[in-house]
Scaffold this motif. Structure first.
Motif, PDB file in Angstrom:
ATOM      1  N   SER A  13      34.063 -11.700  62.326  1.00 52.69           N
ATOM      2  CA  SER A  13      33.086 -12.320  63.216  1.00 52.69           C
ATOM      3  C   SER A  13      33.774 -12.111  64.787  1.00 52.69           C
ATOM      4  N   LEU A  14      32.962 -11.860  65.669  1.00 48.99           N
ATOM      5  CA  LEU A  14      33.244 -11.599  66.940  1.00 48.99           C
ATOM      6  C   LEU A  14      32.015 -11.805  67.757  1.00 48.99           C
ATOM      7  N   LYS A  15      32.511 -12.107  69.012  1.00 45.66           N
ATOM      8  CA  LYS A  15      31.575 -12.318  70.176  1.00 45.66           C
ATOM      9  C   LYS A  15      30.914 -11.214  70.569  1.00 45.66           C
ATOM     10  N   ASP A  16      29.461 -11.290  70.882  1.00 49.51           N
ATOM     11  CA  ASP A  16      28.676 -10.097  71.281  1.00 49.51           C
ATOM     12  C   ASP A  16      28.833 -10.181  72.710  1.00 49.51           C
ATOM     13  N   GLN A  17      28.054  -9.234  73.331  1.00 49.76           N
ATOM     14  CA  GLN A  17      27.532  -9.171  74.862  1.00 49.76           C
ATOM     15  C   GLN A  17      27.048 -10.379  75.669  1.00 49.76           C
ATOM     16  N   HIS A  18      26.441 -11.187  74.503  1.00 47.14           N
ATOM     17  CA  HIS A  18      25.868 -12.424  75.278  1.00 47.14           C
ATOM     18  C   HIS A  18      26.580 -13.573  74.927  1.00 47.14           C
ATOM     19  N   GLY A  19      27.785 -13.591  74.289  1.00 46.86           N
ATOM     20  CA  GLY A  19      28.456 -14.664  73.882  1.00 46.86           C
ATOM     21  C   GLY A  19      28.181 -15.299  72.449  1.00 46.86           C
ATOM     22  N   LYS A  20      27.322 -14.796  71.838  1.00 46.86           N
ATOM     23  CA  LYS A  20      27.022 -15.319  70.619  1.00 46.86           C
ATOM     24  C   LYS A  20      27.920 -14.696  69.581  1.00 46.86           C
ATOM     25  N   THR A  21      28.158 -15.538  68.589  1.00 48.90           N
ATOM     26  CA  THR A  21      28.980 -15.069  67.493  1.00 48.90           C
ATOM     27  C   THR A  21      28.254 -14.298  66.188  1.00 48.90           C
ATOM     28  N   PHE A  22      28.771 -13.046  66.197  1.00 50.82           N
ATOM     29  CA  PHE A  22      28.197 -12.304  65.278  1.00 50.82           C
ATOM     30  C   PHE A  22      29.326 -12.377  64.059  1.00 50.82           C
ATOM     31  N   ASN A  23      28.308 -12.614  62.866  1.00 48.07           N
ATOM     32  CA  ASN A  23      29.249 -12.760  61.535  1.00 48.07           C
ATOM     33  C   ASN A  23      28.742 -11.656  60.429  1.00 48.07           C
ATOM     34  N   SER A  24      29.586 -10.798  59.961  1.00 52.01           N
ATOM     35  CA  SER A  24      29.004  -9.753  59.172  1.00 52.01           C
ATOM     36  C   SER A  24      28.343 -10.352  58.204  1.00 52.01           C
ATOM     37  N   ASN A  25      28.812 -11.461  57.477  1.00 47.52           N
ATOM     38  CA  ASN A  25      28.198 -12.054  56.300  1.00 47.52           C
ATOM     39  C   ASN A  25      26.710 -12.397  56.380  1.00 47.52           C
ATOM     40  N   ASP A  26      26.317 -12.449  57.935  1.00 43.62           N
ATOM     41  CA  ASP A  26      24.963 -12.747  57.788  1.00 43.62           C
ATOM     42  C   ASP A  26      23.970 -11.645  57.599  1.00 43.62           C
ATOM     43  N   TYR A  27      24.538 -10.538  57.516  1.00 43.37           N
ATOM     44  CA  TYR A  27      23.943  -9.239  57.244  1.00 43.37           C
ATOM     45  C   TYR A  27      23.893  -8.511  55.999  1.00 43.37           C
ATOM     46  N   ILE A  28      25.030  -9.046  55.354  1.00 48.75           N
ATOM     47  CA  ILE A  28      25.332  -8.575  53.943  1.00 48.75           C
ATOM     48  C   ILE A  28      24.085  -9.077  52.935  1.00 48.75           C
ATOM     49  N   GLY A  29      23.469  -8.018  52.269  1.00 46.73           N
ATOM     50  CA  GLY A  29      22.352  -8.558  51.355  1.00 46.73           C
ATOM     51  C   GLY A  29      21.193  -8.569  51.993  1.00 46.73           C
ATOM     52  N   LYS A  30      21.128  -8.086  53.465  1.00 50.41           N
ATOM     53  CA  LYS A  30      19.726  -8.132  54.042  1.00 50.41           C
ATOM     54  C   LYS A  30      19.586  -6.683  54.388  1.00 50.41           C
TER      55      LYS A  30
END
Length: 151
Positions: A13-30
């Motif tokens: 997980s890292l911050k994106d250009q808008h300061g929101k947290t991106f978590n890879s697990n939110d995408y896995i399976g989707k």
């Protein structure tokens, strides 16, 4: 050598250009992911690479994929870079190179530059393509070709 084809990507997980947290697990399976690591915002090669992903972005999204660019630049640098070049995808700020190390992206040019490596990850989180080349051209085309192979 980066993550091998067939391996499951590490969770991150890292911050994106808008300061929101991106978590890879939110995408896995989707959805599939196209993750490109690049050396630095605004450099000629990196700008060329980012713009090639921008220009073909719809081809990636039409196949259900999320495009993600990662470099050690800050969130604010990414925000300006994305605005300047109208980049429609997620840019992640890996300021401590934590995710770069997780993906085993090697340095280039006598260990002076952060490496340039692109991964295509299927919906289950498995690497289906890895392309490591300091040259900016070719990354987008190889990624799109790999994505088409799983469609």
């Amino acid at each position: 050598m980066g993550l091998e084809v067939g391996k499951i990507i590490p969770e991150f997980s890292l911050k994106d250009q808008h300061g929101k947290t991106f978590n890879s697990n939110d995408y896995i399976g989707k959805k599939p992911l196209v993750i490109f690591f690049y050396p630095k915002d605004y450099t000629p090669g990196c700008t060329k690479e980012a713009c090639s992903f921008r220009d073909s972005y719809e081809e990636f999204t039409d196949r259900g994929a999320e495009v993600i660019g990662i470099s050690a630049d800050s969130e604010s640098s990414h925000r300006k870079f994305a605005a300047t070049y109208k980049l429609p995808f997620i840019l992640l700020a890996d300021t401590k190179n934590k995710v770069r190390r997780l993906f085993k992206v090697e340095k280039a040019m006598f260990n002076l530059l952060p490496g340039r490596e692109t991964y295509v990850v299927d919906k289950e989180g498995r690497v289906i393509m890895s392309f490591n080349n300091i040259g900016a051209s070719g990354h987008m085309k190889k990624a799109l070709k790999a994505l088409k192979s799983i469609a």
